[in-house]
Design a protein around this motif. Structure first.
Motif, PDB file in Angstrom:
ATOM      1  N   VAL A  16       0.843  -1.212   0.000  1.00 32.83           N
ATOM      2  CA  VAL A  16       0.000   0.000   0.000  1.00 32.83           C
ATOM      3  C   VAL A  16       0.873   1.256   0.000  1.00 32.83           C
ATOM      4  N   ALA A  17       1.966   1.233   0.775  1.00 29.18           N
ATOM      5  CA  ALA A  17       2.866   2.379   0.780  1.00 29.18           C
ATOM      6  C   ALA A  17       3.457   2.620  -0.596  1.00 29.18           C
ATOM      7  N   TYR A  74       3.988   5.742  -5.389  1.00 25.42           N
ATOM      8  CA  TYR A  74       4.038   5.730  -6.856  1.00 25.42           C
ATOM      9  C   TYR A  74       3.002   6.686  -7.443  1.00 25.42           C
ATOM     10  N   GLY A  75       1.760   6.627  -6.905  1.00 22.58           N
ATOM     11  CA  GLY A  75       0.717   7.507  -7.417  1.00 22.58           C
ATOM     12  C   GLY A  75       1.021   8.966  -7.151  1.00 22.58           C
ATOM     13  N   GLY A  76       1.456   9.294  -5.943  1.00 24.01           N
ATOM     14  CA  GLY A  76       1.764  10.681  -5.633  1.00 24.01           C
ATOM     15  C   GLY A  76       2.923  11.212  -6.451  1.00 24.01           C
ATOM     16  N   ALA A  77       3.985  10.414  -6.592  1.00 22.30           N
ATOM     17  CA  ALA A  77       5.134  10.864  -7.380  1.00 22.30           C
ATOM     18  C   ALA A  77       4.762  11.008  -8.854  1.00 22.30           C
ATOM     19  N   GLY A  78       3.914  10.065  -9.346  1.00 25.33           N
ATOM     20  CA  GLY A  78       3.493  10.161 -10.751  1.00 25.33           C
ATOM     21  C   GLY A  78       2.701  11.420 -11.024  1.00 25.33           C
ATOM     22  N   ALA A 138       0.405  15.425  -2.946  1.00 29.26           N
ATOM     23  CA  ALA A 138       0.987  15.625  -1.622  1.00 29.26           C
ATOM     24  C   ALA A 138       0.382  14.657  -0.616  1.00 29.26           C
ATOM     25  N   TYR A 139      -0.959  14.487  -0.684  1.00 28.36           N
ATOM     26  CA  TYR A 139      -1.594  13.529   0.206  1.00 28.36           C
ATOM     27  C   TYR A 139      -1.064  12.116  -0.042  1.00 28.36           C
ATOM     28  N   GLY A 140      -0.879  11.775  -1.312  1.00 24.60           N
ATOM     29  CA  GLY A 140      -0.387  10.439  -1.643  1.00 24.60           C
ATOM     30  C   GLY A 140       1.001  10.181  -1.082  1.00 24.60           C
ATOM     31  N   LEU A 156       4.466   7.684   2.934  1.00 18.23           N
ATOM     32  CA  LEU A 156       5.555   7.693   3.908  1.00 18.23           C
ATOM     33  C   LEU A 156       5.087   7.204   5.272  1.00 18.23           C
ATOM     34  N   ILE A 157       3.863   7.633   5.689  1.00 20.34           N
ATOM     35  CA  ILE A 157       3.330   7.186   6.976  1.00 20.34           C
ATOM     36  C   ILE A 157       3.134   5.671   6.970  1.00 20.34           C
TER      37      ILE A 157
END
Length: 371
Positions: free
Chosen positions: A93-94, A99-103, A128-130, A135-136
């Motif tokens: 899940v992390a 991957y989604g946030g960076a993409g 940013a939320y992704g 990271l969390i």
């Protein structure tokens, strides 16, 4: 690669390997009742031994030979499957979040997502939320994996380790061996002192006596100067032998000062790192000092090192001294002065390890209880 550098990878492999072995143990506990007692005991013992091998190979944990049965396999199976699943799922899940946030951040195709709390309204980008959620989740998964490894170790110690009588017998054997070892170490130290006195101080004393005898008959100023120089060498030799027997600075000024003196006497540059909160028990300080001094002496004599590092730190009720050099390696814990140091450390319930592959570098590590 160095063993310490590969430690996270080895822990991860051990955790993943625990899932199929846990499944095998759990499955066996479900069908073992239908198998004859003799064969069931053999299969159970084999599966417990497989778990011991996994713990030793990937976790550096050795619960020892002893108990271990279906109860251990059942609990180990549940912990391995459920705990391993949570760890792997969390990492997956992390990875998806990251991957989604960076993409989205790279492509610029992002959405604004509002968050409402009592009295507060926030609006942020989806990338940013992704990344934050990724990271969390990654931190939580790693923390859970570390906790899971600790639970597996404690479970093995509780159910697959030796029982109380066997543990007591082993402890008696260890104490007997350490007592014998410290006696041998003391005898070896006495022999070394005798050699130093015979080959150094005694020879200087004989030479000085001969010079003084010649001075009595000739009163040659040159001989007087030579006798004076020889007397100074004799004093230096005596100080050196006394320092090797036991440094007074260790009692009066502490371990840091004594090790600084070792560094100053070394022909190879020595860096001393001291991170201890205070003074240690005298016997612990003495053992740490002699481990560091002997390792530095060996690096000077045999390693061909250019730099030596001595690191002292306290960790979880232990004092750890590590001596590293960039020499040619090949040192053996069973040879020379290192064998005596090993016996001295083990006599104080410590552990002694030498990591010195051919070609180097060499790392000597001693751990001693200091609580």
């Amino acid at each position: 690669m160095r063993r310490a550098a590969t430690m996270p990878f080895r822990r991860a492999v051990g955790l993943l390997a625990g899932m199929p072995t846990g499944l095998a143990g759990l499955g066996w506990t479900c069908v073992a009742w239908a198998v004859g007692d003799g064969r069931a005991r053999k299969v159970t013992a084999a599966l417990v031994e497989l778990e011991r091998t996994r713990l030793a190979a990937w976790y550096d944990h050795h619960p020892g030979r002893g108990r271990g049965g279906r109860a251990y396999l059942l609990l180990r199976g549940l912990l391995g499957l459920l705990g391993g699943y949570l760890a792997v799922a969390g990492l997956f899940v992390a990875a998806l979040f990251l991957y989604g946030g960076a993409g989205q951040f790279v492509s610029g195709d992002t959405d604004l997502i509002p968050l409402e709390f009592p009295g507060v309204r926030l609006t942020g980008s989806s990338w940013a939320y992704g990344i934050v959620l990724g990271l969390i989740t990654l931190v939580l998964s790693v923390a859970w994996s570390v906790a899971l490894i600790g639970m597996e170790r404690r479970l093995a110690d509780r159910f697959a380790g030796p029982d109380r009588n066997e543990a007591m017998a082993r402890r008696i054997a260890e104490l007997t061996a350490s007592r014998s070892g410290i006696v041998r170490a003391v005898d070896d130290e006495r022999r070394r002192i005798e050699r130093d006195l015979h080959d150094g101080v005694q020879q200087r004393g004989v030479a000085l006596a001969m010079l003084l005898g010649r001075v009595r008959h000739t009163a040659d100023p040159a001989l007087i100067d030579e006798a004076y120089a020889e007397s100074r060498l004799l004093l230096d030799e005596l100080r050196s032998v006394a320092w090797q027997v036991y440094p007074t600075a260790l009692d009066t000024l502490g371990l840091r000062t004594a090790l600084t003196e070792v560094a100053e006497r070394s022909a190879v540059p020595v860096t001393v790192g001291h991170a201890l909160p205070g003074r240690l028990a005298p016997e612990i300080e003495t053992a740490v000092y002699f481990v560091a001094r002997e390792a530095v002496t060996n690096a000077n004599k045999h390693a061909g090192a250019r730099t030596i590092t001595v690191d002292l730190r306290a960790e979880e009720g232990e004092v750890i001294v590590t001596i590293s050099d960039d020499g040619r390696g090949g040192a053996s814990p069973d040879g020379g002065g290192l064998s005596g140091l090993s016996r001295r450390v083990r006599a104080l319930d410590g552990t002694f390890d030498v990591d010195s592959p051919p070609g180097g570098p060499t790392k000597v590590t001693a751990r001693l209880p200091c609580a």
